[in-house]
Design an enzyme around this catalytic site. Structure first.
Site, PDB file in Angstrom:
ATOM      1  N   LYS A 137      -1.677  10.910 -10.090  1.00 43.20           N
ATOM      2  CA  LYS A 137      -2.567  12.068 -10.050  1.00 43.20           C
ATOM      3  C   LYS A 137      -2.660  12.661 -11.460  1.00 43.20           C
ATOM      4  O   LYS A 137      -1.656  12.758 -12.159  1.00 43.20           O
ATOM      5  CB  LYS A 137      -1.994  13.086  -9.055  1.00 43.20           C
ATOM      6  CG  LYS A 137      -3.002  14.050  -8.513  1.00 43.20           C
ATOM      7  CD  LYS A 137      -2.554  14.702  -7.217  1.00 43.20           C
ATOM      8  CE  LYS A 137      -3.589  15.722  -6.800  1.00 43.20           C
ATOM      9  NZ  LYS A 137      -3.463  16.179  -5.437  1.00 43.20           N
ATOM     10  N   GLU A 191      -2.616  21.809  10.256  1.00 43.63           N
ATOM     11  CA  GLU A 191      -2.836  23.183  10.690  1.00 43.63           C
ATOM     12  C   GLU A 191      -2.441  23.382  12.153  1.00 43.63           C
ATOM     13  O   GLU A 191      -1.803  24.381  12.509  1.00 43.63           O
ATOM     14  CB  GLU A 191      -4.301  23.585  10.479  1.00 43.63           C
ATOM     15  CG  GLU A 191      -4.701  23.776   9.019  1.00 43.63           C
ATOM     16  CD  GLU A 191      -4.950  22.484   8.247  1.00 43.63           C
ATOM     17  OE1 GLU A 191      -4.982  21.409   8.885  1.00 43.63           O
ATOM     18  OE2 GLU A 191      -5.112  22.547   7.016  1.00 43.63           O
ATOM     19  N   ARG A 246      -9.430  24.414  12.341  1.00 39.98           N
ATOM     20  CA  ARG A 246      -8.730  23.255  12.913  1.00 39.98           C
ATOM     21  C   ARG A 246      -7.749  23.661  14.023  1.00 39.98           C
ATOM     22  O   ARG A 246      -7.404  22.852  14.866  1.00 39.98           O
ATOM     23  CB  ARG A 246      -7.921  22.542  11.826  1.00 39.98           C
ATOM     24  CG  ARG A 246      -8.713  21.666  10.902  1.00 39.98           C
ATOM     25  CD  ARG A 246      -8.916  20.302  11.528  1.00 39.98           C
ATOM     26  NE  ARG A 246      -9.888  19.518  10.811  1.00 39.98           N
ATOM     27  CZ  ARG A 246      -9.599  18.623   9.877  1.00 39.98           C
ATOM     28  NH1 ARG A 246      -8.353  18.379   9.561  1.00 39.98           N
ATOM     29  NH2 ARG A 246     -10.555  17.950   9.291  1.00 39.98           N
TER      30      ARG A 246
HETATM   31  C1  LIG Z   1      -7.889  20.447   6.940  1.00 33.74           C
HETATM   32  C2  LIG Z   1      -7.615  20.705   5.484  1.00 33.74           C
HETATM   33  N1  LIG Z   1      -6.497  21.354   5.126  1.00 33.74           N
HETATM   34  C3  LIG Z   1      -6.238  21.597   3.821  1.00 33.74           C
HETATM   35  C4  LIG Z   1      -7.118  21.194   2.863  1.00 33.74           C
HETATM   36  C5  LIG Z   1      -6.895  21.543   1.389  1.00 33.74           C
HETATM   37  N2  LIG Z   1      -6.681  20.318   0.609  1.00 33.74           N
HETATM   38  C6  LIG Z   1      -7.670  19.779  -0.133  1.00 33.74           C
HETATM   39  S1  LIG Z   1      -7.191  18.389  -0.903  1.00 33.74           S
HETATM   40  C7  LIG Z   1      -5.641  18.526  -0.293  1.00 33.74           C
HETATM   41  C8  LIG Z   1      -4.605  17.524  -0.661  1.00 33.74           C
HETATM   42  C9  LIG Z   1      -5.000  16.181  -0.263  1.00 33.74           C
HETATM   43  O1  LIG Z   1      -3.970  15.312  -0.617  1.00 33.74           O
HETATM   44  P1  LIG Z   1      -4.252  13.780  -0.627  1.00 33.74           P
HETATM   45  O2  LIG Z   1      -4.957  13.388   0.603  1.00 33.74           O
HETATM   46  O3  LIG Z   1      -2.976  13.091  -0.903  1.00 33.74           O
HETATM   47  O4  LIG Z   1      -5.279  13.592  -1.812  1.00 33.74           O
HETATM   48  P2  LIG Z   1      -5.061  13.776  -3.382  1.00 33.74           P
HETATM   49  O5  LIG Z   1      -5.647  15.097  -3.736  1.00 33.74           O
HETATM   50  O6  LIG Z   1      -3.603  13.691  -3.678  1.00 33.74           O
HETATM   51  O7  LIG Z   1      -5.827  12.672  -3.975  1.00 33.74           O
HETATM   52  C10 LIG Z   1      -5.506  19.640   0.531  1.00 33.74           C
HETATM   53  C11 LIG Z   1      -4.274  20.052   1.211  1.00 33.74           C
HETATM   54  C12 LIG Z   1      -8.291  20.540   3.283  1.00 33.74           C
HETATM   55  N3  LIG Z   1      -9.226  20.152   2.429  1.00 33.74           N
HETATM   56  N4  LIG Z   1      -8.509  20.299   4.584  1.00 33.74           N
END
Ligand SMILES: Cc1ncc(C[n+]2csc(CCOP(=O)(O)OP(=O)(O)O)c2C)c(N)n1
Length: 626
Positions: free
Chosen positions: A286, A373, A401
Site C-alpha cells: 500500500k 458493520e 449496512r
Molecule cells: C461497508 C464499508 N465500510 C467501511 C468502508 C470504509 N473503507 C473504505 S476502503 C476501506 C479499507 C478497504 O481495505 P481493503 O479492502 O484491504 O483495500 P485497500 O484500501 O487496502 O486496498 C474501508 C474500511 C467502506 N467503504 N464500506
C-alpha cells in the site's frame, strides 16, 4: 528512457499496453505513480490504495480486453490507474469536485466501468451475478473482481464465496493483499493470509519463480507451453492442502508479487484459461512509490486532503479546529476515565473516527471489528446484555449496512448500546455513496430509540454523558465538519428536550447540528424583515412535545431546516405531528429532495440543494404568511 514513452494525458484506451515490454510497463508504472501523487496532492483523494495497485491494474488491462471483459473493483477507491488507462487522465484535475471525475467507478462516466461501489465487499456478489448472466446469455467474456484483504473479511464477501465455491461458473477473483484495511487489517482471516505468506516463504520462492519465468517467453506461440510447464512448477511451489479457498471450492494461485510484471502477467494468463472460479492472491504494498504512504501503518495516507509532496505536510484550512470525530473521541477518553464499562467498537474506521488515541490509552476497552458493520452492532448488543456500555462509532452511510441489527437486536431488546453516528449530513467529495442523509429517515420509525445531534462540543459531551447514564439505545449524530473542542463538567440533558437559541416574534426555524449555525445567519440576514426564533432540536426522537405544542400555538410560520432527505425526516415527523394537532398555520420543510446527492464541496452542494443560508432566506421570504 524507452523509445515508446507514453504521455499519460494522451492515453485514450488500454490497447497500447498489448505491445509493451516489461521494461516499458515498469516505466509506465513509475509515471502513473508520479501522476497520481501529483494530482491527489492538489485535489485530495484515495492515495495509498491507488499507488499499491498500479502494476496490478496495468497487468489486468494488458492481459484482458476491457470493456468486453469486466473489471469490478471492490469499494473502487483504488480505480485511479484504471481511469487513467481508459482515457480519463485529462480529467484528474476535477477529481471528486462538482461535476468532475468521480473517485469511484461510475458506469455513466465510462464504458470501462462495469459496476459501481463506494461501500466495501460488493464485488464478489456482483461479479458472480454478471458471470451467471453472461452464461445464461451464452456470451463469452471474463468477469474479474479485484478485492482487498480488508474487504474480503466482510460478511458479504463470505456469502458470495459460499455461493461461488459451490458452482462452476468461470470467474476470476484477484485478492489484493496489502495487509492493510485502512489501517492494519485485523481478524482471523487476516491471520490466515499472514500464515500463507509465511509458510510459502514468499520472499524465497519469489526468486524461484523468477528463475522459471525467465525461461518462458511472454509473447509469441511458445507461451501456451510455457504456461503449462509453469503451472505445474508453480503448483509444486505454492499449492498446499488446507488453504481456505481451495477448501471452499475455488482454485487458488499465489501468493504472487503484485509489483513484478513477470509474475502478474503469467498468473493472469493462467487464470484467463481456467473455466472455473479462481482466486489469485496478489501481495502489494500500500502506498508504493510515496515514502510517507509506504511507511504509514495507521492509515493516514489511505484517503488524504491536499498535501505538500516533498514534506508530506497536509494543507489544512481550519487548523485551530478539530473534527467532530475528534471531539467525540476526546469526550470518550474523559468519560472512560471514570467508567471502565465503556467499550468503543469501530468497524475498521479507527483512523477516520479519530479513535487511535483512545485505543492507545484504553487498549482493553477498544475493539476494531474489521469492515463488519452488522457484526459490530450485534457484538455491541451482546456486550451490553452482559453489563458493558458499548459505544459503536459508525459512519452514517455504513450504518445502512446494519439496519436490521439496530431494529431486530438493539432496539427490540431495548439495550444500552450507544451509537456514535459519524459523517451525518452532506459529506462532500466522496459523493453519493457516502452522503449521511438517510440515517434519520431509517432510524426515526424504530421504537425505543433515542436520536440526538449536538450543536457544539459542550453539548456533545453532555449528550454522551446522558447516553452513558441512560439504559437505552441512544444515537449521537455528528457531521464531518470542524469545530472547537471544549469541555466543562458533564451534566445530564433531559432526553427529548429542545433549546430555544434565540427568541423572535414572527416565525420559527427548527434546526439541529451543522445547519443550526446557518439558521442563525438566516436570522441575521432577515432581521429587518422577519423576526425569527431559532430552536435547537437537539433530540430528533423523542421530540420536545411541550415546546413544539407551544410553537404550534404561538407561530403562524414554522420552518424546519435539515440535512436529511425530506421523506421521513424530523421535518416530516413534525409536519405530521402538527397536522394531528390541527395546526392551521404555514409549516415547511427545507431538506434534501428525493434524489441522490452527488460529489462536490459541502458548501457547493448545499447551494445546489438550495440549503445554503441565502437560499433559505429567500425561501422564507417567499413562503412567509403574514
Ligand atoms: C461497508 C464499508 N465500510 C467501511 C468502508 C470504509 N473503507 C473504505 S476502503 C476501506 C479499507 C478497504 O481495505 P481493503 O479492502 O484491504 O483495500 P485497500 O484500501 O487496502 O486496498 C474501508 C474500511 C467502506 N467503504 N464500506
Amino acid at each position: 528512457m524507452t523509445k515508446n514513452k507514453i504521455n499519460i494525458i494522451d492515453i485514450k484506451n488500454p490497447k497500447f499496453l498489448k505491445k509493451m515490454s516489461i521494461k516499458e510497463l515498469e516505466e509506465l508504472s513509475n509515471d502513473i505513480r508520479k501522476f497520481i501523487i501529483n494530482k491527489v496532492s492538489v485535489t485530495g483523494g484515495h492515495l495509498s490504495s491507488n499507488l499499491g495497485v498500479v502494476d496490478l491494474t496495468i497487468a489486468l488491462h494488458k492481459v484482458f480486453d476491457s470493456p468486453k471483459d469486466k473489471f469490478i473493483f471492490d469499494v473502487s477507491h483504488q480505480c485511479y490507474t484504471h481511469k487513467i488507462l481508459t482515457g480519463r487522465a485529462n480529467k484528474f484535475d476535477s477529481l471528486r469536485k462538482t461535476n468532475g471525475l468521480s473517485g469511484f467507478q461510475k458506469r455513466g462516466e465510462s464504458e470501462y466501468d462495469s459496476y459501481e461501489a463506494g461501500h466495501s465487499s460488493t464485488s464478489l456478489s456482483a461479479a458472480l451475478g454478471m458471470a451467471l448472466a453472461r452464461d445464461k446469455n451464452k456470451e463469452d467474456y471474463n468477469v474479474i473482481a479485484i478485492i482487498g484483504d480488508g474487504s474480503m473479511g466482510n460478511g458479504l464477501s463470505y456469502e458470495a464465496i459460499n455461493h461461488i465455491g459451490s458452482i462452476d461458473t468461470k470467474l476470476i477473483i484477484i485478492l489484493n493483499d496489502n495487509e492493510m484495511s485502512i489501517s492494519k487489517n485485523v481478524g482471523a482471516f487476516h491471520n490466515h493470509l499472514d500464515k500463507i505468506r509465511a509458510s510459502y516463504k514468499y520472499n524465497n520462492s519469489k526468486s524461484n519463480t523468477k528463475k522459471i519465468l525467465n525461461k518462458i517467453p511472454l509473447v509469441g506461440k511458445k507461451i501456451e507451453q510455457g504456461i503449462s510447464n509453469f503451472k505445474s512448477s508453480i503448483k509444486k511451489l505454492y499449492l498446499k492442502e488446507g488453504f481456505l479457498f481451495e477448501e471452499l471450492g475455488l482454485k487458488y494461485f499465489g501468493p504472487i508479487n503484485g509489483h513484478d510484471y513477470n509474475e502478474l502477467l503469467m498468473y493472469l494468463e493462467m487464470a484467463k484459461k481456467e473455466t472455473k472460479p479462481v482466486i489469485i492472491h496478489v501481495i502489494t504494498q500500500k502506498g508504493k512509490g510515496y515514502e510517507y504512504a509506504e511507511n504509514d501503518i495507521i492509515g493516514s495516507w489511505h484517503g488524504t486532503g491536499p498535501f505538500e509532496i516533498e514534506s508530506g505536510i497536509r494543507i489544512n484550512k481550519n487548523d485551530n479546529l478539530v473534527t467532530w470525530s475528534e471531539v467525540i473521541s476526546n469526550h470518550l477518553i474523559e468519560l472512560t476515565k471514570k467508567n471502565k464499562k465503556i467499550n468503543v467498537i469501530t468497524p475498521a474506521m479507527a483512523g477516520g473516527s479519530k479513535l487511535l488515541k483512545y485505543k492507545e490509552l484504553y487498549p482493553n476497552n477498544f475493539i476494531d471489528a474489521g469492515i463488519a458493520e452488522e457484526h459490530a452492532l450485534v457484538l455491541a448488543n451482546g456486550m451490553s446484555i452482559e453489563g458493558l456500555i458499548p459505544f459503536v462509532s459508525i459512519y452514517s452511510t455504513f450504518l445502512q449496512r446494519g439496519y436490521d441489527e439496530v431494529i431486530h437486536d438493539i432496539c427490540r431488546m431495548n439495550t444500552h448500546v450507544v451509537l456514535g453516528i459519524d459523517r451525518c449530513g452532506i459529506v462532500g467529495e466522496d459523493g453519493e455513496t457516502h452522503q449521511g442523509i438517510y440515517d434519520l429517515t431509517f432510524l426515526l420509525p424504530i421504537p425505543n430509540i433515542v436520536i440526538s445531534t449536538p450543536k457544539d462540543s459542550i453539548e456533545a459531551g453532555n449528550l454522551l454523558y446522558t447516553a452513558i447514564n441512560n439504559n437505552k439505545p441512544f444515537c449521537i449524530r455528528y457531521s464531518k465538519d470542524k469545530l472547537k473542542y471544549e469541555k466543562k463538567d458533564y451534566k445530564m440533558i433531559k432526553i427529548g428536550s429542545w433549546e430555544k437559541v434565540t427568541d423572535g416574534k414572527d416565525a420559527v426555524i427548527i434546526s439541529y447540528g451543522y445547519l443550526l449555525n446557518k439558521a442563525l445567519i438566516v436570522k441575521e440576514l432577515l432581521k429587518d424583515k422577519i423576526d425569527l426564533s431559532i430552536i435547537n432540536a437537539r433530540f430528533q426522537k423523542p421530540i420536545d412535545e411541550d415546546m413544539f405544542k407551544d410553537i404550534l400555538t404561538s407561530y403562524k410560520n414554522i420552518y424546519i431546516y435539515e440535512e436529511q432527505t425530506i421523506i421521513n425526516s424530523l421535518g416530516s415527523y413534525l409536519v405530521n405531528y402538527a397536522n394531528m394537532n390541527n395546526y392551521k398555520g404555514n409549516i415547511k420543510i427545507f431538506g434534501i429532495k428525493d434524489k441522490f446527492v452527488l460529489q462536490g464541496s459541502k458548501e457547493e452542494i448545499l447551494k445546489e440543494l438550495e440549503l445554503d443560508e441565502e437560499s433559505i432566506s429567500n425561501k422564507i421570504l417567499e413562503n412567509y404568511d403574514k
